[in-house]
Design a protein around this motif. Structure first.
Motif, PDB file in Angstrom:
ATOM      1  N   PHE A 167       0.852  -1.173   0.000  1.00 17.65           N
ATOM      2  CA  PHE A 167       0.000   0.000   0.000  1.00 17.65           C
ATOM      3  C   PHE A 167       0.895   1.233   0.000  1.00 17.65           C
ATOM      4  O   PHE A 167       1.786   1.369   0.833  1.00 17.65           O
ATOM      5  CB  PHE A 167      -0.912   0.014   1.230  1.00 17.65           C
ATOM      6  CG  PHE A 167      -1.780  -1.209   1.316  1.00 17.65           C
ATOM      7  CD1 PHE A 167      -2.810  -1.399   0.408  1.00 17.65           C
ATOM      8  CD2 PHE A 167      -1.546  -2.179   2.293  1.00 17.65           C
ATOM      9  CE1 PHE A 167      -3.606  -2.532   0.483  1.00 17.65           C
ATOM     10  CE2 PHE A 167      -2.336  -3.302   2.354  1.00 17.65           C
ATOM     11  CZ  PHE A 167      -3.378  -3.493   1.451  1.00 17.65           C
TER      12      PHE A 167
ATOM     13  N   TYR B 170       0.311   4.166   0.933  1.00 19.26           N
ATOM     14  CA  TYR B 170       0.200   5.034   2.100  1.00 19.26           C
ATOM     15  C   TYR B 170       1.147   4.631   3.222  1.00 19.26           C
ATOM     16  O   TYR B 170       1.435   5.415   4.113  1.00 19.26           O
ATOM     17  CB  TYR B 170      -1.241   5.062   2.619  1.00 19.26           C
ATOM     18  CG  TYR B 170      -1.584   3.912   3.526  1.00 19.26           C
ATOM     19  CD1 TYR B 170      -1.373   4.021   4.905  1.00 19.26           C
ATOM     20  CD2 TYR B 170      -2.100   2.728   3.027  1.00 19.26           C
ATOM     21  CE1 TYR B 170      -1.675   2.974   5.756  1.00 19.26           C
ATOM     22  CE2 TYR B 170      -2.392   1.689   3.872  1.00 19.26           C
ATOM     23  CZ  TYR B 170      -2.192   1.808   5.234  1.00 19.26           C
ATOM     24  OH  TYR B 170      -2.488   0.772   6.066  1.00 19.26           O
ATOM     25  N   LYS B 171       1.669   3.405   3.181  1.00 19.38           N
ATOM     26  CA  LYS B 171       2.562   2.966   4.264  1.00 19.38           C
ATOM     27  C   LYS B 171       3.844   3.802   4.308  1.00 19.38           C
ATOM     28  O   LYS B 171       4.521   3.827   5.316  1.00 19.38           O
ATOM     29  CB  LYS B 171       2.912   1.490   4.095  1.00 19.38           C
ATOM     30  CG  LYS B 171       1.803   0.559   4.570  1.00 19.38           C
ATOM     31  CD  LYS B 171       2.300  -0.865   4.603  1.00 19.38           C
ATOM     32  CE  LYS B 171       1.246  -1.800   5.187  1.00 19.38           C
ATOM     33  NZ  LYS B 171       1.720  -3.190   5.274  1.00 19.38           N
TER      34      LYS B 171
ATOM     35  N   GLN C 228      -7.886   6.413   2.174  1.00 17.92           N
ATOM     36  CA  GLN C 228      -6.961   6.191   3.295  1.00 17.92           C
ATOM     37  C   GLN C 228      -7.601   5.320   4.363  1.00 17.92           C
ATOM     38  O   GLN C 228      -6.944   4.436   4.936  1.00 17.92           O
ATOM     39  CB  GLN C 228      -6.533   7.538   3.878  1.00 17.92           C
ATOM     40  CG  GLN C 228      -5.595   8.323   2.972  1.00 17.92           C
ATOM     41  CD  GLN C 228      -5.202   9.657   3.570  1.00 17.92           C
ATOM     42  OE1 GLN C 228      -5.749  10.086   4.573  1.00 17.92           O
ATOM     43  NE2 GLN C 228      -4.241  10.327   2.947  1.00 17.92           N
TER      44      GLN C 228
ATOM     45  N   GLN D   1     -10.017   3.107   3.915  1.00 17.02           N
ATOM     46  CA  GLN D   1     -10.161   1.752   3.384  1.00 17.02           C
ATOM     47  C   GLN D   1      -8.831   1.008   3.431  1.00 17.02           C
ATOM     48  O   GLN D   1      -8.781  -0.186   3.773  1.00 17.02           O
ATOM     49  CB  GLN D   1     -10.699   1.811   1.950  1.00 17.02           C
ATOM     50  CG  GLN D   1     -12.146   2.270   1.850  1.00 17.02           C
ATOM     51  CD  GLN D   1     -12.584   2.480   0.422  1.00 17.02           C
ATOM     52  OE1 GLN D   1     -11.763   2.508  -0.507  1.00 17.02           O
ATOM     53  NE2 GLN D   1     -13.901   2.633   0.218  1.00 17.02           N
ATOM     54  N   ALA D   2      -7.755   1.686   3.057  1.00 13.27           N
ATOM     55  CA  ALA D   2      -6.431   1.061   3.099  1.00 13.27           C
ATOM     56  C   ALA D   2      -6.053   0.690   4.531  1.00 13.27           C
ATOM     57  O   ALA D   2      -5.447  -0.363   4.779  1.00 13.27           O
ATOM     58  CB  ALA D   2      -5.390   2.009   2.507  1.00 13.27           C
TER      59      ALA D   2
ATOM     60  N   ARG E  29      -7.860  -2.470   5.429  1.00 10.19           N
ATOM     61  CA  ARG E  29      -7.255  -3.637   4.785  1.00 10.19           C
ATOM     62  C   ARG E  29      -5.984  -4.058   5.514  1.00 10.19           C
ATOM     63  O   ARG E  29      -5.724  -5.245   5.695  1.00 10.19           O
ATOM     64  CB  ARG E  29      -6.937  -3.326   3.315  1.00 10.19           C
ATOM     65  CG  ARG E  29      -8.162  -3.262   2.417  1.00 10.19           C
ATOM     66  CD  ARG E  29      -7.777  -3.380   0.940  1.00 10.19           C
ATOM     67  NE  ARG E  29      -6.842  -2.333   0.529  1.00 10.19           N
ATOM     68  CZ  ARG E  29      -7.224  -1.147   0.069  1.00 10.19           C
ATOM     69  NH1 ARG E  29      -8.512  -0.855  -0.009  1.00 10.19           N
ATOM     70  NH2 ARG E  29      -6.329  -0.253  -0.295  1.00 10.19           N
ATOM     71  N   GLU E  30      -5.190  -3.098   5.929  1.00 11.26           N
ATOM     72  CA  GLU E  30      -3.939  -3.462   6.611  1.00 11.26           C
ATOM     73  C   GLU E  30      -4.204  -4.178   7.928  1.00 11.26           C
ATOM     74  O   GLU E  30      -3.576  -5.197   8.241  1.00 11.26           O
ATOM     75  CB  GLU E  30      -3.089  -2.221   6.874  1.00 11.26           C
ATOM     76  CG  GLU E  30      -1.767  -2.585   7.555  1.00 11.26           C
ATOM     77  CD  GLU E  30      -1.039  -1.387   8.115  1.00 11.26           C
ATOM     78  OE1 GLU E  30       0.076  -1.606   8.638  1.00 11.26           O
ATOM     79  OE2 GLU E  30      -1.553  -0.262   8.059  1.00 11.26           O
TER      80      GLU E  30
END
Length: 322
Positions: free
Chosen positions: A11, A13-14, A50, A52-53, A56-57
């Motif tokens: 991802f 955003y990480k 953001q 949603q991600a 998921r993480e």
């Protein structure tokens, strides 16, 4: 050719985990994705992606819609409690840093000391420090024993001034001066006129001592026990000024450190050195090892030595008032 192992999901955003956590905390606080986006100066779809991600993480649903308002799930509440102090701490880092730097420049100095140190040793030092550093806010923390050590270890104070017998490994103690142990009696007391004073001469007279939990009481008991000399305690009371007053009233005699004896005591008390039997007490500066001392703290410690030497001649070398 061997088959390629599927790569783990990545991802983007990480690379900046603070952004989705900030979006999550704002959404949880405001109860709305649109309001969170407005507060963060982002578009609503960007905040939604953001969130949603983030779900998921962590593999858990963090938010749920209740009517027009978004609320936290059980898992979301747990993450919010963990993430909020991190986000708030990072968001406030710039301001906190500037405040700390401003404190170094504008000045704040915290010093731990016991009552006797504050009363007898520090007044002239504080006066001199205030004259040269009027912009610095100086706080004297009146603590003794373990309380002062706890303040040092937690960096609640910059340094401590006082007396130490046993120095812990994580602290540094620089003794500056030593004060003699002194017997104090009323001026017309038989011991005041005795040419040669022995420890056993004190046995017939009741002692006025500080509370048993303090070092002075334990030291007096140890010396009498080691010399096999009996003694009695007539009165147990805290505070050198109270002890001196009661001795002057004829309620008993006492063993004090010469730091507490002032010019005014000449008129009401007789003093005799007991350095032959009791160890002197050192006073100095205590700091936590590895701690950086601000310029204000260093300036304060440099004032201690000359202030102490002003008292050197009064009760040093076994001088007595009879």
């Amino acid at each position: 050719m061997s088959a390629k192992v599927p790569a783990s999901p990545r991802f983007a955003y990480k690379g900046d985990r603070l952004k989705p956590l900030r979006a999550f905390c704002q959404t949880a606080r405001l109860g709305s994705i649109s309001r969170a986006a407005e507060a963060l100066f982002l578009s609503q779809p960007a905040v939604t992606l953001q969130l949603q991600a983030l779900e998921r993480e962590f593999g858990a649903r963090l938010l749920e819609r209740s009517g027009r308002r978004i609320s936290l799930t059980r898992e979301g509440q747990e993450l919010y409690e963990l993430a909020r102090p991190l986000v708030e701490g990072l968001d406030g880092l710039d301001g906190a840093f500037r405040e700390r730097v401003r404190g170094l420049d504008a000045g704040e100095l915290n010093v731990a000391a016991g009552s006797s140190t504050i009363l007898y040793l520090l007044p002239k030092i504080v006066e001199a420090f205030r004259a040269t550093h009027p912009e610095v806010r100086l706080t004297l923390h009146n603590v003794t024993g373990a309380g002062g050590l706890d303040l040092l270890r937690s960096d609640a104070v910059d340094l401590a001034v006082g007396s130490m017998l046993d120095v812990p490994a994580d602290l540094s103690y620089e003794p500056v001066y030593r004060f003699e142990p002194m017997l104090i009696t009323p001026r017309n007391h038989p011991l005041a006129q005795k040419a040669e004073l022995e420890l056993q001469d004190l046995s017939p007279y009741g002692l006025i001592l500080p509370p048993q939990r303090l070092t002075t009481y334990r030291l007096v008991d140890l010396v009498f026990q080691q010399n096999r000399v009996p003694y009695t305690v007539a009165l147990e009371v805290g505070g050198w000024e109270v002890i001196k007053q009661y001795v002057a009233m004829g309620l008993g005699i006492s063993i004090v450190t010469s730091i507490c004896l002032t010019e005014a005591d000449r008129e009401r008390l007789a003093t005799r050195s007991l350095a032959r039997y009791f160890p002197s007490r050192s006073y100095g500066v205590v700091v936590r090892k590895g701690k950086y001392l601000s310029p204000h703290a260093r300036a304060f410690t440099e004032l201690i030595r000359p202030a102490l030497f002003e008292r050197e001649d009064y009760y040093a070398n076994g001088q007595s008032e009879r």
